[in-house]
Design an enzyme around this catalytic site. Structure first.
Site, PDB file in Angstrom:
ATOM      1  N   GLU A  19       0.816  -1.217   0.000  1.00 33.26           N
ATOM      2  CA  GLU A  19       0.000   0.000   0.000  1.00 33.26           C
ATOM      3  C   GLU A  19       0.852   1.271   0.000  1.00 33.26           C
ATOM      4  O   GLU A  19       0.366   2.344   0.353  1.00 33.26           O
ATOM      5  CB  GLU A  19      -0.936  -0.027   1.207  1.00 33.26           C
ATOM      6  CG  GLU A  19      -1.890  -1.209   1.183  1.00 33.26           C
ATOM      7  CD  GLU A  19      -2.648  -1.365   2.489  1.00 33.26           C
ATOM      8  OE1 GLU A  19      -3.776  -0.856   2.587  1.00 33.26           O
ATOM      9  OE2 GLU A  19      -2.117  -2.009   3.406  1.00 33.26           O
ATOM     10  N   SER A 188      -5.498  -4.468   1.912  1.00 24.02           N
ATOM     11  CA  SER A 188      -5.822  -4.170   0.511  1.00 24.02           C
ATOM     12  C   SER A 188      -6.130  -5.406  -0.317  1.00 24.02           C
ATOM     13  O   SER A 188      -5.879  -5.431  -1.518  1.00 24.02           O
ATOM     14  CB  SER A 188      -4.695  -3.365  -0.139  1.00 24.02           C
ATOM     15  OG  SER A 188      -4.550  -2.129   0.498  1.00 24.02           O
ATOM     16  N   ASP A 302     -15.361  -2.692   8.524  1.00 29.13           N
ATOM     17  CA  ASP A 302     -16.036  -3.285   7.372  1.00 29.13           C
ATOM     18  C   ASP A 302     -16.939  -4.421   7.824  1.00 29.13           C
ATOM     19  O   ASP A 302     -16.589  -5.184   8.732  1.00 29.13           O
ATOM     20  CB  ASP A 302     -15.013  -3.821   6.372  1.00 29.13           C
ATOM     21  CG  ASP A 302     -13.995  -2.772   5.954  1.00 29.13           C
ATOM     22  OD1 ASP A 302     -14.272  -1.574   6.128  1.00 29.13           O
ATOM     23  OD2 ASP A 302     -12.924  -3.161   5.451  1.00 29.13           O
ATOM     24  N   ASN A 317      -9.775  -1.414  10.225  1.00 28.26           N
ATOM     25  CA  ASN A 317      -8.642  -0.663   9.674  1.00 28.26           C
ATOM     26  C   ASN A 317      -8.360   0.537  10.558  1.00 28.26           C
ATOM     27  O   ASN A 317      -9.169   1.467  10.634  1.00 28.26           O
ATOM     28  CB  ASN A 317      -8.958  -0.196   8.251  1.00 28.26           C
ATOM     29  CG  ASN A 317      -9.187  -1.357   7.308  1.00 28.26           C
ATOM     30  OD1 ASN A 317      -8.265  -1.869   6.696  1.00 28.26           O
ATOM     31  ND2 ASN A 317     -10.441  -1.793   7.189  1.00 28.26           N
ATOM     32  N   SER A 326     -11.461   7.068  -0.958  1.00 29.23           N
ATOM     33  CA  SER A 326     -11.500   6.368   0.326  1.00 29.23           C
ATOM     34  C   SER A 326     -12.788   6.664   1.077  1.00 29.23           C
ATOM     35  O   SER A 326     -13.253   7.808   1.138  1.00 29.23           O
ATOM     36  CB  SER A 326     -10.303   6.774   1.190  1.00 29.23           C
ATOM     37  OG  SER A 326      -9.100   6.329   0.605  1.00 29.23           O
TER      38      SER A 326
END
Length: 378
Positions: A19, A188, A302, A317, A326
Site C-alpha cells: 500500500e 488491501s 467493514d 482498519n 477512500s
C-alpha cells in the site's frame, strides 16, 4: 503553546508494504486539506526499503520527482553502519508537535511506527501499539471480538506447521463450500483467494503464505454488498452513517485492482439506504469493536451482510485510506464533518490522548489524596 502559533505536524507516509503508493496519495489529500493558517507541515517519506527520508528529500518526492532516484541519493548520504540509519532523519526536526502517520499496512498499522513515536515521546494520530497490532492481525481481531460478543465470520488458522492437516474437503464440511483464504497480517485484499475446490484451495494457501506465516480460511457470507462505517474519537467515539461498496458481479470480491488500479466499475453508496434496524445494529457492533480493541483516534470497520440481513464484522482498519475514493473521509463528509474538520479533530484527539497517557505512572508513587485522577471523559 503560545496563541496563534502554528502547530508543527510531521506527516509520515509511504512504507514497506503493498500500500506504499496508496499511502502517498492519502498523504497528498491530508496535506491539501490541512488549514495552513493553523499548521506547519514537515514531510517524512518511508521508502519501500523501510528508511525514513528527511523533509527536503520527502518534499521532492511529494512534488513529483522519481522516488527511486531521490531515495538513492538520500541513502547514499547516510552512514549505513549506524544502526539508527533507517530513522535518523526524524531527528532533523526537533519541534514537531504532533505526528500524523498515514502508513498503511506493514510497519504502519501493526504497532511498529506507533512504538517508535511513543519512544520519541510525541503525540501521534491514531491508535496505540497494542490496539494497532491486534487490529492488524485478523486472527487476533476475531478472537477479541468473539470474547466481546461481536459477531464475526467462522474460520480456521493454517500455518506452515499445520497446513498438511487441512484439506479443502475438511474445511468446506466445517465452514461451507465457498471459502476465503487470506493472510492474517496483510491489507488491501493482497493474497486473498475465493476457493471452491481442492486445487484452488492449495493454490490460494501457497500464495497467501508468500505474505504471512499465518493464514485464515474463512466462511463466505454471500450477501449483496459490503457495508462500512467510520469511527472517530477516543473514549467517547462517534460513528458515521453507513456506506456500501458494490463490486461488479464478474469479480469474486473487492480486490486490490478494484481498490487501487481501476475503481471505475465499483459503486460507492454513501450513505446507503438500509433498514434503520440494520444501521443501528452495525453502529452498536462498531462501538463494541472499537472498545474491545482499545482503539483511539479513528478506524474504519467493514461488514459483510448475509442474505437474511445478519451483519458480520469483516475487518478493522486503524489507519484507513484518505485517497479521493477512500470511504473513511467520505462517510464523515456525508455525516456533516468536512475533510478539513476531520483532520483538525484527529490532531486534537492525538494531543488529548498523549496528555492522558502522560499522567499514567510507571513507577511506584504513594497516593496523594489531592492528586487528580486520570480524566477519561475525552
Amino acid at each position: 503553546m503560545a496563541k496563534n502559533k502554528k502547530q508543527h505536524i510531521g506527516l509520515i507516509f509511504g512504507g514497506n508494504s503493498s500500500e506504499h503508493d496508496v499511502s502517498k496519495r492519502s498523504a497528498h489529500n491530508i496535506f491539501d486539506a490541512m488549514d495552513k493558517d493553523k499548521y506547519q507541515v514537515s514531510l517524512f517519506l518511508m521508502t519501500k526499503s523501510g528508511y525514513i527520508l528527511g523533509n527536503k528529500d520527502s518534499a521532492r518526492v511529494f512534488n513529483g520527482e522519481p522516488e527511486d532516484e531521490v531515495a538513492k541519493e538520500a541513502l547514499d548520504r547516510l552512514d549505513q553502519k549506524n544502526p539508527l540509519a533507517p530513522i535518523i532523519n526524524l531527528s532533523e526536526v526537533a519541534n514537531i508537535d504532533v505526528f500524523f502517520p498515514i502508513i498503511h499496512g506493514n510497519l504502519g498499522e501493526d504497532g511498529t511506527i506507533q512504538g517508535l513515536l511513543r519512544l520519541l515521546q510525541k503525540p501521534y494520530v491514531g491508535t496505540g501499539v497494542l490496539g494497532s497490532a491486534m487490529s492488524f492481525d485478523k486472527d487476533i481481531t476475531k478472537k477479541i471480538l468473539q470474547l466481546a460478543g461481536v459477531t464475526t465470520t467462522r474460520y480456521e488458522v493454517v500455518t506452515p506447521m499445520t497446513s498438511e492437516q487441512f484439506t479443502y474437503q475438511q474445511l468446506s464440511d466445517e465452514l461451507g463450500e465457498t471459502l476465503f483464504v487470506k493472510p492474517a497480517n496483510q491489507g488491501s485484499s493482497v493474497g486473498i483467494h475465493k476457493v471452491e475446490n481442492e486445487e484452488d484451495y492449495r493454490e490460494g494457501i501457497r500464495d497467501a503464505f508468500r505474505y504471512d506465516s499465518k493464514v485464515l480460511v474463512e466462511e463466505a457470507i454471500e450477501g449483496p454488498e459490503e457495508l462500512e462505517i467510520s469511527v472517530l474519537g477516543n473514549h467517547h467515539p462517534i460513528v458515521s452513517k453507513v456506506g456500501a461498496i458494490k463490486v461488479p458481479k464478474s469479480d469474486a470480491f473487492y480486490t486490490y485492482d478494484n481498490k487501487f488500479v481501476d475503481a471505475s466499475h465499483v459503486e460507492f453508496d454513501v450513505p446507503v439506504d438500509i433498514p434503520a434496524s440494520l444501521s443501528e445494529e452495525i453502529t452498536k457492533m462498531g462501538l463494541a469493536t472499537y472498545q474491545a480493541l482499545g482503539l483511539k483516534g479513528m478506524a474504519r470497520i467493514d461488514y459483510l451482510v448475509s442474505q437474511d440481513g445478519k451483519p458480520y464484522v469483516s475487518e478493522v482498519n486503524t489507519l484507513p485510506g484518505f485517497t479521493n475514493i477512500s470511504l473513511y473521509p467520505q462517510l464523515f463528509a456525508a455525516s456533516g464533518i468536512s475533510y478539513t474538520e476531520l483532520i483538525d479533530r484527529l490532531i486534537q484527539l492525538a494531543i488529548e490522548e498523549y496528555e492522558r497517557q502522560s499522567k499514567i505512572l510507571y513507577d511506584f508513587k504513594p497516593l496523594d489524596p489531592k492528586e487528580q485522577v486520570i480524566d477519561n471523559k475525552k
